[in-house]
Design a protein around this motif. Structure first.
Motif, PDB file in Angstrom:
ATOM      1  N   GLY A  45       0.632  -1.170  -0.080  1.00  0.00           N
ATOM      2  CA  GLY A  45       0.107   0.102  -0.285  1.00  0.00           C
ATOM      3  C   GLY A  45       0.716   1.221   0.020  1.00  0.00           C
ATOM      4  O   GLY A  45       0.477   2.099  -0.745  1.00  0.00           O
TER       5      GLY A  45
ATOM      6  N   MET B 117       1.972   2.613  -3.382  1.00  0.00           N
ATOM      7  CA  MET B 117       1.452   3.636  -3.990  1.00  0.00           C
ATOM      8  C   MET B 117       1.767   5.098  -4.282  1.00  0.00           C
ATOM      9  O   MET B 117       1.484   5.878  -5.189  1.00  0.00           O
ATOM     10  CB  MET B 117      -0.035   3.751  -3.583  1.00  0.00           C
ATOM     11  CG  MET B 117      -0.714   2.575  -3.692  1.00  0.00           C
ATOM     12  SD  MET B 117      -1.084   1.867  -5.322  1.00  0.00           S
ATOM     13  CE  MET B 117       0.341   0.511  -5.301  1.00  0.00           C
ATOM     14  N   VAL B 118       2.630   5.464  -3.363  1.00  0.00           N
ATOM     15  CA  VAL B 118       3.547   6.806  -3.424  1.00  0.00           C
ATOM     16  C   VAL B 118       4.192   6.786  -4.512  1.00  0.00           C
ATOM     17  O   VAL B 118       4.377   7.984  -5.101  1.00  0.00           O
ATOM     18  CB  VAL B 118       4.178   7.023  -2.108  1.00  0.00           C
ATOM     19  CG1 VAL B 118       5.622   6.382  -2.101  1.00  0.00           C
ATOM     20  CG2 VAL B 118       4.321   8.522  -1.818  1.00  0.00           C
TER      21      VAL B 118
ATOM     22  N   ILE C  88      -3.790  12.338  -2.303  1.00  0.00           N
ATOM     23  CA  ILE C  88      -4.822  11.258  -2.174  1.00  0.00           C
ATOM     24  C   ILE C  88      -6.302  12.055  -1.555  1.00  0.00           C
ATOM     25  O   ILE C  88      -6.276  12.752  -0.821  1.00  0.00           O
ATOM     26  CB  ILE C  88      -4.776  10.056  -1.086  1.00  0.00           C
ATOM     27  CG1 ILE C  88      -5.764   9.058  -0.684  1.00  0.00           C
ATOM     28  CG2 ILE C  88      -4.177  10.780   0.469  1.00  0.00           C
ATOM     29  CD1 ILE C  88      -5.392   7.822  -0.059  1.00  0.00           C
TER      30      ILE C  88
ATOM     31  N   ALA D 152      -1.068   3.363   2.262  1.00  0.00           N
ATOM     32  CA  ALA D 152      -1.108   4.265   1.385  1.00  0.00           C
ATOM     33  C   ALA D 152      -1.601   5.562   2.081  1.00  0.00           C
ATOM     34  O   ALA D 152      -1.149   6.622   1.394  1.00  0.00           O
ATOM     35  CB  ALA D 152      -2.376   3.941   0.318  1.00  0.00           C
TER      36      ALA D 152
ATOM     37  N   SER E 254       2.056   6.803   3.412  1.00  0.00           N
ATOM     38  CA  SER E 254       2.991   7.195   2.440  1.00  0.00           C
ATOM     39  C   SER E 254       2.642   8.497   1.739  1.00  0.00           C
ATOM     40  O   SER E 254       3.527   9.543   1.500  1.00  0.00           O
ATOM     41  CB  SER E 254       3.586   6.090   1.641  1.00  0.00           C
ATOM     42  OG  SER E 254       2.428   5.598   0.665  1.00  0.00           O
ATOM     43  N   ILE E 255       1.514   8.440   0.987  1.00  0.00           N
ATOM     44  CA  ILE E 255       1.114   9.484   0.029  1.00  0.00           C
ATOM     45  C   ILE E 255       0.978  11.034   0.863  1.00  0.00           C
ATOM     46  O   ILE E 255       1.526  12.063   0.208  1.00  0.00           O
ATOM     47  CB  ILE E 255      -0.480   8.870  -0.609  1.00  0.00           C
ATOM     48  CG1 ILE E 255      -0.016   8.116  -1.354  1.00  0.00           C
ATOM     49  CG2 ILE E 255      -1.016  10.301  -1.350  1.00  0.00           C
ATOM     50  CD1 ILE E 255      -1.375   7.359  -2.098  1.00  0.00           C
TER      51      ILE E 255
END
Length: 274
Positions: free
Chosen positions: A28, A31-32, A38, A175, A178-179
């Protein structure tokens, strides 16, 4: 997969299960590399899904087997479940008050826990790390319960189902760490490393949970309820408020729908496999 994992020692099973959940967190977080931001509505749905999975797992994978075992051991089942459940919530409450951490979207001055000069990035990761502790513990205790052979409703299949369910909700969590870090100016690589690091406590707490219930089997009913209480505390104290923050009207419906879907998915996994 179940036949393959059943050949190992229960502690190794717990390690494998929680390494899987950690790996999905890392997936997950990766995804960054594809997204820099996001959408808040999407994030709400992700957090709602995670909450639904944890609520369902708390009952079918933890509380129900714990009550069954308490009855078989001649304990007062409702009292055992209540003590363990409240102890789990109390444990997370203490960690929440002591460990410095910061929720996404808040200023550093609003960090919780003991005051510290730690970097904002560390505080953000610790906020997610907090609720990965009961997730890893739950998987470890589930494998330990299956190994005890004392609960008819506890099986390796059920423990595997729990690990899969926790893994599914760890993907959006990775996600969700990190995002936002990328949006705050971190490089993609650094944001990924911080995001996956939030799940490293799961193998640690999973192994400790399995070891504890195997070596001290009389505490197993309490341990199952303890893990359930810790997970429910996280859902109410963190996931639901986070999904509802700074949004109103129909936008918060996404979090509710996500919770319903997550609950259903975990219920199906546990009933079908367990």
């Amino acid at each position: 997969m179940i036949d393959w994992i059943s050949q190992y020692d229960p502690i190794v099973q717990a390690l494998i299960g929680t390494l899987f959940t950690w790996g999905v967190t890392a997936l997950g977080a990766s995804m960054v590399f594809f997204f820099k931001t996001i959408n808040k509505t999407v994030l709400n749905g992700m957090l709602g899904f995670a909450a639904g999975v944890m609520i369902a797992a708390s009952f079918w994978s933890l509380l129900a087997p714990g009550i069954d075992m308490a009855e078989e051991l001649g304990q007062t089942a409702w009292l055992t479940a209540a003590i363990g459940f409240l102890a789990g919530g109390g444990f997370l409450y203490l960690i929440d008050k002591l460990l410095p951490h910061l929720h996404m979207g808040l200023d550093t001055s609003e960090a919780e826990g003991i005051k510290t000069k730690w970097q904002r990035s560390v505080l953000l990761v610790l906020a997610i790390t907090l609720h990965n502790i009961p997730e890893g513990l739950a998987v470890g205790v589930a494998f330990g319960a299956a190994a005890s052979g004392q609960i008819g409703t506890a099986s390796i299949a059920g423990a595997v189902a729990l690990a899969i369910g926790i893994g599914l909700q760890n993907f959006p969590e990775g996600a969700a760490v990190s995002i936002p870090l990328r949006r705050e100016g971190f490089s993609r690589k650094k944001a990924f490393l911080y995001g996956q690091a939030s799940g490293i406590v799961e193998p640690i707490s999973g192994v400790l949970g399995a070891f504890a219930v195997i070596t001290m089997r009389p505490i197993l009913p309490y341990a199952l309820a303890f893990a359930a209480g810790a997970m429910i505390y996280v859902v109410i104290e963190e996931l639901i408020p986070e999904a509802q923050r700074e949004e109103g009207g129909s936008k918060t419906d996404i979090a509710t729908i996500g919770a319903m879907v997550g609950f259903t998915v975990m219920m199906i996994l546990d009933v079908a496999l367990g």
